[in-house]
Each structure stands twice: as C-alpha cells, then as structure tokens.
Design a protein around this motif. Structure first.
Motif, PDB file in Angstrom:
ATOM      1  N   THR A  60    -126.330  61.447  12.743  1.00 32.01           N
ATOM      2  CA  THR A  60    -125.195  60.579  13.027  1.00 32.01           C
ATOM      3  C   THR A  60    -124.644  60.814  14.434  1.00 32.01           C
ATOM      4  OG1 THR A  60    -124.643  61.047  10.731  1.00 32.01           O
ATOM      5  CG2 THR A  60    -123.104  59.690  11.965  1.00 32.01           C
ATOM      6  N   ASN A  61    -124.452  62.083  14.782  1.00 31.53           N
ATOM      7  CA  ASN A  61    -123.916  62.433  16.093  1.00 31.53           C
ATOM      8  C   ASN A  61    -124.759  63.523  16.730  1.00 31.53           C
ATOM      9  OD1 ASN A  61    -121.314  60.878  16.176  1.00 31.53           O
ATOM     10  ND2 ASN A  61    -120.953  62.076  14.321  1.00 31.53           N
ATOM     11  N   SER A  62    -124.768  63.529  18.068  1.00 33.92           N
ATOM     12  CA  SER A  62    -125.466  64.584  18.795  1.00 33.92           C
ATOM     13  C   SER A  62    -124.488  65.262  19.742  1.00 33.92           C
ATOM     14  CB  SER A  62    -126.636  64.012  19.588  1.00 33.92           C
ATOM     15  OG  SER A  62    -127.594  63.466  18.707  1.00 33.92           O
ATOM     16  N   LEU A  63    -124.800  66.528  20.086  1.00 33.61           N
ATOM     17  CA  LEU A  63    -123.937  67.281  20.993  1.00 33.61           C
ATOM     18  C   LEU A  63    -124.793  68.106  21.940  1.00 33.61           C
ATOM     19  CD1 LEU A  63    -122.649  67.713  17.853  1.00 33.61           C
ATOM     20  CD2 LEU A  63    -120.837  68.675  19.220  1.00 33.61           C
ATOM     21  N   VAL A  64    -124.202  68.425  23.095  1.00 35.36           N
ATOM     22  CA  VAL A  64    -124.847  69.363  24.010  1.00 35.36           C
ATOM     23  C   VAL A  64    -123.822  70.428  24.369  1.00 35.36           C
ATOM     24  CG1 VAL A  64    -124.369  67.877  26.024  1.00 35.36           C
ATOM     25  CG2 VAL A  64    -126.142  69.635  26.175  1.00 35.36           C
ATOM     26  N   ALA A  65    -124.269  71.688  24.385  1.00 39.40           N
ATOM     27  CA  ALA A  65    -123.352  72.799  24.672  1.00 39.40           C
ATOM     28  C   ALA A  65    -124.039  73.777  25.606  1.00 39.40           C
ATOM     29  CB  ALA A  65    -122.972  73.513  23.380  1.00 39.40           C
ATOM     30  N   THR A  66    -123.238  74.591  26.268  1.00 36.24           N
ATOM     31  CA  THR A  66    -123.776  75.602  27.167  1.00 36.24           C
ATOM     32  C   THR A  66    -122.891  76.838  27.106  1.00 36.24           C
ATOM     33  OG1 THR A  66    -124.702  75.943  29.377  1.00 36.24           O
ATOM     34  CG2 THR A  66    -122.500  74.998  29.272  1.00 36.24           C
ATOM     35  N   GLN A  93    -114.702  61.026  29.110  1.00 35.32           N
ATOM     36  CA  GLN A  93    -113.401  60.945  28.447  1.00 35.32           C
ATOM     37  C   GLN A  93    -113.119  62.171  27.593  1.00 35.32           C
ATOM     38  OE1 GLN A  93    -112.842  57.031  26.571  1.00 35.32           O
ATOM     39  NE2 GLN A  93    -114.602  56.358  27.766  1.00 35.32           N
ATOM     40  N   GLY A  94    -113.954  63.189  27.736  1.00 34.04           N
ATOM     41  CA  GLY A  94    -113.713  64.430  27.010  1.00 34.04           C
ATOM     42  C   GLY A  94    -114.134  64.398  25.553  1.00 34.04           C
ATOM     43  N   ARG A  95    -114.849  63.349  25.150  1.00 31.60           N
ATOM     44  CA  ARG A  95    -115.277  63.278  23.747  1.00 31.60           C
ATOM     45  C   ARG A  95    -116.498  64.168  23.542  1.00 31.60           C
ATOM     46  NH1 ARG A  95    -115.361  56.760  23.511  1.00 31.60           N
ATOM     47  NH2 ARG A  95    -116.617  57.222  25.351  1.00 31.60           N
ATOM     48  N   PRO A  96    -116.428  65.116  22.597  1.00 31.65           N
ATOM     49  CA  PRO A  96    -117.538  66.069  22.433  1.00 31.65           C
ATOM     50  C   PRO A  96    -118.772  65.465  21.762  1.00 31.65           C
ATOM     51  CG  PRO A  96    -115.800  66.516  20.828  1.00 31.65           C
ATOM     52  CD  PRO A  96    -115.277  65.434  21.732  1.00 31.65           C
ATOM     53  N   LEU A  97    -118.571  64.573  20.797  1.00 34.56           N
ATOM     54  CA  LEU A  97    -119.709  64.027  20.067  1.00 34.56           C
ATOM     55  C   LEU A  97    -120.294  62.829  20.805  1.00 34.56           C
ATOM     56  CD1 LEU A  97    -118.317  63.932  16.395  1.00 34.56           C
ATOM     57  CD2 LEU A  97    -119.519  65.781  17.547  1.00 34.56           C
ATOM     58  N   MET A  98    -121.569  62.580  20.572  1.00 35.80           N
ATOM     59  CA  MET A  98    -122.147  61.331  21.043  1.00 35.80           C
ATOM     60  C   MET A  98    -122.841  60.689  19.845  1.00 35.80           C
ATOM     61  SD  MET A  98    -124.788  60.603  24.135  1.00 35.80           S
ATOM     62  CE  MET A  98    -126.256  60.827  23.193  1.00 35.80           C
ATOM     63  N   PRO A  99    -122.387  59.499  19.409  1.00 35.79           N
ATOM     64  CA  PRO A  99    -123.061  58.876  18.272  1.00 35.79           C
ATOM     65  C   PRO A  99    -124.555  58.727  18.575  1.00 35.79           C
ATOM     66  CG  PRO A  99    -121.029  57.712  18.782  1.00 35.79           C
ATOM     67  CD  PRO A  99    -121.257  58.697  19.903  1.00 35.79           C
ATOM     68  N   SER A 100    -125.403  59.089  17.602  1.00 37.42           N
ATOM     69  CA  SER A 100    -126.855  59.029  17.824  1.00 37.42           C
ATOM     70  C   SER A 100    -127.338  57.595  17.635  1.00 37.42           C
ATOM     71  CB  SER A 100    -127.576  59.966  16.858  1.00 37.42           C
ATOM     72  OG  SER A 100    -127.104  61.275  17.014  1.00 37.42           O
ATOM     73  N   GLY A 151    -124.896  55.954  22.541  1.00 39.30           N
ATOM     74  CA  GLY A 151    -123.632  56.560  22.134  1.00 39.30           C
ATOM     75  C   GLY A 151    -122.586  55.541  21.751  1.00 39.30           C
ATOM     76  N   TYR A 152    -121.343  55.784  22.201  1.00 39.03           N
ATOM     77  CA  TYR A 152    -120.234  54.909  21.793  1.00 39.03           C
ATOM     78  C   TYR A 152    -120.469  53.454  22.201  1.00 39.03           C
ATOM     79  CZ  TYR A 152    -117.574  59.009  20.422  1.00 39.03           C
ATOM     80  OH  TYR A 152    -117.150  60.147  19.779  1.00 39.03           O
ATOM     81  N   ALA A 153    -121.084  53.260  23.399  1.00 38.32           N
ATOM     82  CA  ALA A 153    -121.345  51.894  23.872  1.00 38.32           C
ATOM     83  C   ALA A 153    -122.235  51.155  22.885  1.00 38.32           C
ATOM     84  CB  ALA A 153    -122.003  51.939  25.251  1.00 38.32           C
ATOM     85  N   ALA A 154    -123.265  51.839  22.391  1.00 37.45           N
ATOM     86  CA  ALA A 154    -124.171  51.220  21.426  1.00 37.45           C
ATOM     87  C   ALA A 154    -123.480  51.053  20.075  1.00 37.45           C
ATOM     88  CB  ALA A 154    -125.431  52.063  21.288  1.00 37.45           C
ATOM     89  N   ILE A 176    -131.552  59.386  23.475  1.00 31.79           N
ATOM     90  CA  ILE A 176    -130.366  60.191  23.150  1.00 31.79           C
ATOM     91  C   ILE A 176    -130.404  61.500  23.936  1.00 31.79           C
ATOM     92  CG2 ILE A 176    -129.157  61.418  21.291  1.00 31.79           C
ATOM     93  CD1 ILE A 176    -130.452  59.281  19.373  1.00 31.79           C
ATOM     94  N   LEU A 177    -131.577  62.127  23.949  1.00 32.89           N
ATOM     95  CA  LEU A 177    -131.711  63.402  24.663  1.00 32.89           C
ATOM     96  C   LEU A 177    -131.501  63.233  26.169  1.00 32.89           C
ATOM     97  CD1 LEU A 177    -134.752  64.914  22.719  1.00 32.89           C
ATOM     98  CD2 LEU A 177    -132.401  65.743  22.679  1.00 32.89           C
ATOM     99  N   LYS A 178    -132.013  62.109  26.704  1.00 34.29           N
ATOM    100  CA  LYS A 178    -131.818  61.850  28.146  1.00 34.29           C
ATOM    101  C   LYS A 178    -130.342  61.725  28.466  1.00 34.29           C
ATOM    102  CE  LYS A 178    -135.858  59.073  28.919  1.00 34.29           C
ATOM    103  NZ  LYS A 178    -136.283  57.691  29.125  1.00 34.29           N
ATOM    104  N   ALA A 179    -129.613  61.004  27.611  1.00 32.26           N
ATOM    105  CA  ALA A 179    -128.176  60.819  27.849  1.00 32.26           C
ATOM    106  C   ALA A 179    -127.453  62.172  27.807  1.00 32.26           C
ATOM    107  CB  ALA A 179    -127.589  59.864  26.812  1.00 32.26           C
ATOM    108  N   LEU A 180    -127.870  63.047  26.883  1.00 24.51           N
ATOM    109  CA  LEU A 180    -127.245  64.376  26.797  1.00 24.51           C
ATOM    110  C   LEU A 180    -127.621  65.223  28.008  1.00 24.51           C
ATOM    111  CD1 LEU A 180    -127.829  65.083  23.007  1.00 24.51           C
ATOM    112  CD2 LEU A 180    -125.632  64.609  24.098  1.00 24.51           C
ATOM    113  N   ARG A 181    -128.872  65.055  28.454  1.00 22.12           N
ATOM    114  CA  ARG A 181    -129.311  65.809  29.632  1.00 22.12           C
ATOM    115  C   ARG A 181    -128.490  65.398  30.853  1.00 22.12           C
ATOM    116  NH1 ARG A 181    -134.831  64.426  32.328  1.00 22.12           N
ATOM    117  NH2 ARG A 181    -133.990  64.749  34.410  1.00 22.12           N
TER     118      ARG A 181
END
Lengths: 622, 170
Positions: free
Chosen positions: A29-35, A48-55, A68-71, A132-137
């Motif tokens: 449902t959602n994807s995240l990237v962390a470091t 906008q500081g939103r942590p999740l990205m809808p998959s 993500g949100y646009a889609a 999705i992975l490209k957008a997170l990258r």
C-alpha cells in the motif's frame, strides 16, 4: 543489548568516509525510504514532509509516469492506468492473483509473471515497482544531496524465490545497488531490538497491506537469530478492505460495477475501515455513475464479523512458526506488532489472547521496517554504527526441492534453514540408456509438485548411457544471503555439469531487463552511458576501498611479487576511476578482482583462525 | 579440511556443551558472514558465502543429537546404516507401533492432552537414549555398539515431529 565489537574485515583500515545508504520498505500500500543520519535512523519525507509514499503508479500516454500521491488522486478517474498494490503480482502468474474479477486492470497472461496493459503499453509488475523505487531513490538523493552507495530493500519473509528475484530485478531496473534483500520482520526486529536493548525470544507479527509474516527470533548479545518464520504471502489489510467492499455490494444489492465505480467503492471501503479505528461506526456513502446513491453504515460489530476468518487465518502460521522453532507460547517474551493493518483492534485482541500478553506497539508500525532496513544498510555500506556492531542470521521461509517420479517432491533444503545454505542430493536415471534428465525445481511444503510453486526447469544432457539406476546425478542447491537460489547438477562419473540461476522460467531474463532499461531511458532521455559509467565507478570505488583496507590489515599474507601485482592493478584501477571510459573501469576492476582471489581466500582463513584462537582459552575447562 | 567439531574449536564428543557451541557458532559467523563483506570484492564475497554456508551446516548438524551421533560414528568409520539396515529390536518396534496407533487415535479425537502426554513420553525416552549414547560414544568409545541407539533415537525424532504436526487441527 550488549553489542560485541568486531572489526569489519572488508575494510578495517580503509579511511573512513560516510557512504550514503538507504533502507527501502517497498510495501503493498505504501512505501518508505529511510537512512541513518548522525547515528539516528530517520524516514526521509517528500517536499511536504510526508513520510509515506502510496505505492501507486499512473501511466500517461507517451510513457510519462506519476507516482505516489499524484497517482493516488487520479485512481477513480483513470482506474486502468493507476496501478496500485502491484506487490501482489510480483513473481505471480495470472491464476495466482486474488479477486481478479474485482480488479479494474487489464491483465495480460504472460508466461511466468502476469502483466498489465496500460495506455503506455504492457507493463510488468517489476517495471511498476521500479517506478516506485526510482521515485524513492530520487527522494533520497535530493534529501541527502549525493549518489547512493547502496540500498537494503525489504521483502516479506514469506516471499518465495520468484517474488524475491522480481524485487531484486525491480531494484536493478531502478538503478539501485542492492546491498541486501532483508526480510521485513527481521528489519523490524533490528529497529525494535536496538531501540529497546531487548534480549530473549521475540515474535514479530507483521500484517501489511498485502502480506502476513510471523517470525520468531532470539535476540542475544548483538545477534538477531531468526529461529522460524511463517506467513501468508496473500493476506493483508487489502483483504479486510475487500471484505468491506463485498459487504457493501451485498448490502446495497449492486450489480457488477464498471471499473470506475469499483475503484471508488474500494476506496470508500478502505476509508470506512480506517474511520472505524476512531469511532464505533463509519458512514460509507457514494454516488455511482448510474446516478444511484449508496448510503451505508459500517459498525465495528459488522466489521469484526465479516473479517473474523481473516483474523483467524493469521493464527495458523503463528502456531506453525512456534512449532518449527520448538517453542511454546509461554517462551515468548514479547510480540512486536508491525504493519499498518495491526492497528485494527480485533487483531490486537486476537494476538493478545493467543500469546497471553499485550503486544508491543511502542514503535510506529508503518515506519519500523524502513528504519531497521536503514540501520542494516548503514552497516552493510561499511559505516560503523555507534555502540558496536550486530549480526543477522535469517532463514528461508519455504522448502526447496525437485520433482521426482510420479509428480512427488523430494525436499532438498528444508524451510527455516539458516542462510546462506547449501545442500545436495543424488538422483539416478529411470530408464536403461537414458542420456538426458529434466530437472524441475519447486518451492513449497506440499508432497505433490502440482501443489508447490514451480521455480525453474532445466535439462542435463549427455549422461553416459547406462542401465537404469546406473548414473549418479548430484543436484546441488545454494541459497545466498538474499534468500535467492542457484542450482547445479553434475553427473558424477563424467563430471558433466549443468548449472542455472533459477531465473528464466518465471519473470524476467537478463535480456528483458536490458530491454526495459533501454526503454526507460528513451522515455527519461537519460544517458545510458552516463549511467553505466556511474555504476562502474561506484563498483570500482567500492573494490578499490576494500582492497586498500585488506592490504593495510593483512598485507603480510602476501609474497612480495603478489603484493607488487596487486599494487600495480590497484593503481591502474584508481587511475581509471576519474576517467570517462566505463569499460576501462570495468576491465581494471575485473583484473583486480581476479588478482585478489587467493588473497581473499587466505584472509578469510586467517579470520576463521583468529576466531578460533580467541576461543581456545575459554574452552580449556570444557 | 577440518571436521565440524574442529571448525568450532570443540572436542569431538556426544555430550556437547550447547552454550559453548552457540558461542562458537556466533563468533565464527561474526567473522565470515556475507553481511561483513557487502562492500568487498567478488572473491571475498564468494569465500564468505562458502564459509558462512559451512558454519551453518556444521552448526545445524552438531545441534541435532541424531545427526551429531551419526557424524561422530562416521568420523570413526562406522556407518549408522539408516538406509541399509532397518532391523530393530522386536520390543522397540512393538512399542513404536503402539505409539503410532495412539497418535492416530489422539489425532482422530483431537485429544490435545493425549498428544501432550505423548510428547512428554517421547522426550523422556529420547533423554534416556542420549544418556546411553554419551556413555557408549564418549566413555566406552564403543562406536559400532552405538548404532542401534542412534537408529532408535532417529525413530523417536520422526515420531515426535509427527506428534507436533498433529497438534494443528485447522
């Protein structure tokens, strides 16, 4: 948890330079990237500081994409091109996909993995996941202001080989250097265990959007050891939404709906479910394209009733994992809840009742997997974490075997074997004079091949013609630390060998990936050569750093002429790195790799000897 | 090539200190595990996977009493004969048949208490056999004489797995 200190053998003396590494939770449902930044694991948000990205990926005419949100915001108006929950289709054939009748997509029944027809052409779930992975990258590279050295991508522990391979392919397509595929519950255990200094036996109960995992771990002095894992790769929050959707169809006595209405009602069903967590009752209202109004009220009581057997479905795998670990419910010290779907109160109650204790909810169930993955990525990239190092010992979730006479499965690697692992089994010919043998690799727990997942078929030819039962064919399985399988077969008397990585029979071959890469570049107008150069540079720098470190630590193991050769090739690689010739960098790296092969083996032996020497005194009183 | 006991720096014996084995395994994996070599060259990564695979295999084998006994006998040139020799003492076989009938009945009746009792009984028999093996292998060094007990232990292990699996009624 007291962490033991270990020098990183690959890089003990290399000058320290922080490498940018991320952990990615590629969710249904959602994807995240962390470091890990200044020693603290952090989820990277969007502008906008939103942590999740809808998959969710939307394909537009001409091949442009929104992610993500646009889609997400276009799902109702453009249901066929807004692809959501594609994780459910990864490494899966058309017949494996649940609720296909209620799905708005145009499925294409391709061999191996199902595909989706969009306005921008037919897309594989691997390509969609890669978007999705490209957008997170991009999010990570913007936020960290640099190129990524690598990423840890999480997968459900219960993912089979096909699903893992598909995930790794997607990462490759997205231009990510995959440091490791990490099981989601294990990632959560790392984040939870280090945060809370936990020691002892823990269960991680992970119900995501589309998958359910239960892992039993022993946490002890910096070691996270998975004892057993089980689950259901097609059970998640989506299924609870679907029950609400079916309930709404039935309550409102609706005929089959057009895709747009289906998608809208599905979204309304999810909203109603989420609203229930806050109130005891939630409205479910919608205006259909026919002009008809739906006005329903979903109560907690109804929701619990219609999802009762879904909750119950989590307990079977939980029992199985405990049994495989050789443990009883009372042995478990804590149950860590992971995944947004574990917020549902009836699930919390069921888990509390089963384990006889309140589950642990003190980490954000949406973020804990990404945070754990980031911590592991940081270590794998060679950045020394504060407070010492740790070690993960994980397992494969499902048994691996091959088909024998009568459609039966001969198990070769049993489930819950610690990885990496290798096993071999001997087989023989069935007929007199048989010169070829077809090897069918399967994964699963059932006795019959038809009930297991088919991973690959290959043929061993040129077996010497002997009487039936005369030839001896040794089939070897190797599972690496990502949980990925490679198989080799060898006829013992002739030494005839046939080996495969278990890729081709499902999903994508190397040529497919290359074609997709080319296609995506044409659209993105990115320069293929620039990308190859970047990749070879990252790889070359990694190697040069590792060799420098190895020479500084263990240069004494080399004879002067060996040392001279390695120094020369290292200097050649370092000279090539700043240049623009990708192939020259690759060649120099390959030469250095070859020249350091026996040095690497000797260093490893020394490491083992040191480990043994460190213990010999302690063992005297045994 | 070192044997599995040497790999962990342990003396080859059936009565093994489980804690010492655990510690040795973890220390070895801390040195050789692929996660330690994610940034290393191909050769080192390959060597790491092989060593780590070997450590896992040796640990799995030494942790399991049946496998451990079998391996010790093998080191002394004695074949346990799992595949070739199926002869068992008559009273042991009769007891096994009784237990299997009891298992079928408990499964049929969904009798959890009976399954639990079987589990306890099997664990006790298994402990007795392990004590016998420790005495035969470690003290008397009677390797050939230990094969019967190893095969009996294997029978009990199989049965215990079936009893465990029978507990899942759904």
């Amino acid at each position: 948890m007291a962490l033991f200190q270990i020098a990183e053998p690959g890089q003990s003396a290399a000058p320290h330079r922080h490498r940018l590494a991320v952990g990615i939770d590629l969710g249904t449902t959602n994807s995240l990237v962390a470091t890990v930044r200044s020693g603290i694991p952090t989820v990277l948000g969007d502008e906008q500081g939103r942590p999740l990205m809808p998959s969710i990926v939307r394909y537009l005419p001409g091949g442009a994409v929104e992610v993500g949100y646009a889609a997400q915001s276009r799902q109702v108006e453009d249901p066929k091109n807004c692809l959501a929950s594609v994780k459910r289709f990864m490494g899966r054939g058309l017949r494996d996909v649940a609720y296909i009748e209620n799905s708005p997509y145009d499925f294409v029944d391709a061999p191996g993995m199902v595909q989706l027809r969009t306005v921008a052409g037919v897309k594989s779930p691997v390509e969609v996941s890669a978007e999705i992975l490209k957008a997170l990258r991009r999010r990570a590279e913007l936020s960290l202001a640099g190129d990524l050295a690598g990423a840890v991508i999480t997968v459900p522990a219960y993912f089979d080989d096909a699903q893992r391979q598909a995930t790794k392919d997607a990462a490759r397509l997205a231009g990510l250097n995959v440091l490791r595929l990490l099981n989601e519950p294990t990632a959560a255990a790392v984040a939870y265990g280090l945060e809370n200094a936990s020691e002892g036996l823990y269960a991680v109960f992970d119900l995501g959007g589309g998958t359910f995992d239960i892992s039993i771990l022993r946490l002890s002095r910096g070691v996270f050891e998975v004892l057993a894992t089980s689950g259901d790769a097609a059970l998640g929050g989506d299924d609870f939404d679907h029950r609400v959707f079916c309930w709404a169809l039935e309550e409102a006595k609706l005929p089959p709906l057009p895709p747009r209405d289906t998608r809208m009602l599905q979204l309304k069903s999810r909203e109603a479910k989420e609203a229930l967590a806050l109130h005891g009752e939630a409205p479910l209202t919608a205006k259909l394209s026919s002009g008809e109004f739906i006005d329903l009220r979903l109560t907690t009581e109804t929701f619990c009733r219609i999802t009762q057997n879904l909750v119950h479905k989590t307990l079977g795998p939980t029992r199985k994992a405990l049994r495989d670990a050789g443990l009883a419910v009372e042995d478990i010290k804590g149950v860590v809840m992971v995944g947004g779907a574990t917020r549902m109160p009836q699930l919390q109650r069921a888990v509390a009742e089963f384990f006889g204790r309140d589950p642990l909810n003190n980490l954000d169930p949406d973020k804990v997997v990404a945070l754990g993955a980031a911590m592991q990525a940081n270590v794998l990239a060679g950045n020394q974490p504060e407070g010492g190092d740790w070690l993960l010992l994980d397992v494969i979730p499902l048994s691996l075997g091959i088909e024998t006479m009568g459609g039966l499965v001969e198990r070769i690697v049993p489930r819950n074997s610690t990885i990496p692992t290798a096993r071999a089994q001997e087989f023989t010919t069935f007929k007199d004079g048989q010169t070829a043998m077809s090897i069918h690799v399967v994964q699963g727990e059932r006795e019959l091949v038809s009930d297991c997942r088919s991973l690959a078929r290959f043929e061993l030819r040129g077996i010497p013609p002997l009487a039936a039962g005369g030839a001896r064919i040794r089939v070897g399985f190797q599972v690496d630390a990502d949980g990925l399988l490679s198989v080799s077969a060898r006829e013992q008397s002739t030494g005839l060998e046939s080996s495969i990585s278990v890729k081709p029979s499902y999903g994508l071959g190397d040529s497919d990936i290359e074609r997709m890469l080319r296609d995506s570049f044409e659209h993105a107008r990115e320069d293929m050569h620039a990308r190859a150069l970047r990749e070879h540079r990252v790889e070359g720098e990694r190697l040069a750093g590792a060799v420098r470190g190895a020479l500084a630590a263990d240069g004494g193991l080399l004879a002067p002429e060996e040392r001279g050769e390695i120094d020369r090739l290292l200097a050649a690689l370092e000279a090539a790195l700043p240049g623009d010739d990708a192939r020259a960098i690759k060649r120099a790296a390959e030469a250095l790799n070859r020249a350091t092969g026996s040095f690497a083996a000797r260093r490893m032996d020394e490491g083992v000897k040191r480990a043994l020497a460190g213990r010999s005194i302690a063992n005297l009183d045994l | 090539m070192t044997n599995h006991f040497e790999l962990f720096g342990l003396a080859p014996s059936f009565a093994l200190d489980a804690g010492a084995l655990d510690r040795a395994f973890r220390e070895l994996q801390a040195q050789v595990h692929p996660d330690r070599f994610a940034q290393a060259g191909d050769a080192e990564r390959r060597a790491s996977m092989q060593w780590s695979t070997r450590a896992n295999e040796a640990y799995r084998l030494l942790r399991d009493p049946v496998e451990r006994a079998r391996y010790l006998l093998e080191l002394h040139g004695v074949d346990t004969g799992f595949d070739t020799d199926t002869a068992m003492p008559g009273d042991f076989l009769a007891r096994q048949i009784e237990l299997r009938e009891a298992l079928e009945e408990a499964k049929h009746k969904r009798d959890v208490a009976a399954l639990e009792a079987m589990k306890r009984g099997l664990a006790a028999s298994s402990r007795a056999l392990q004590a016998e093996l420790a005495s035969r292998i470690d003290r008397a060094q009677d390797y050939a004489g230990a094969t019967g007990a190893v095969r009996q232990l294997q029978f009990l292990k199989r049965l215990a797995e079936e009893v465990d699996a029978a507990g899942d009624f759904d």
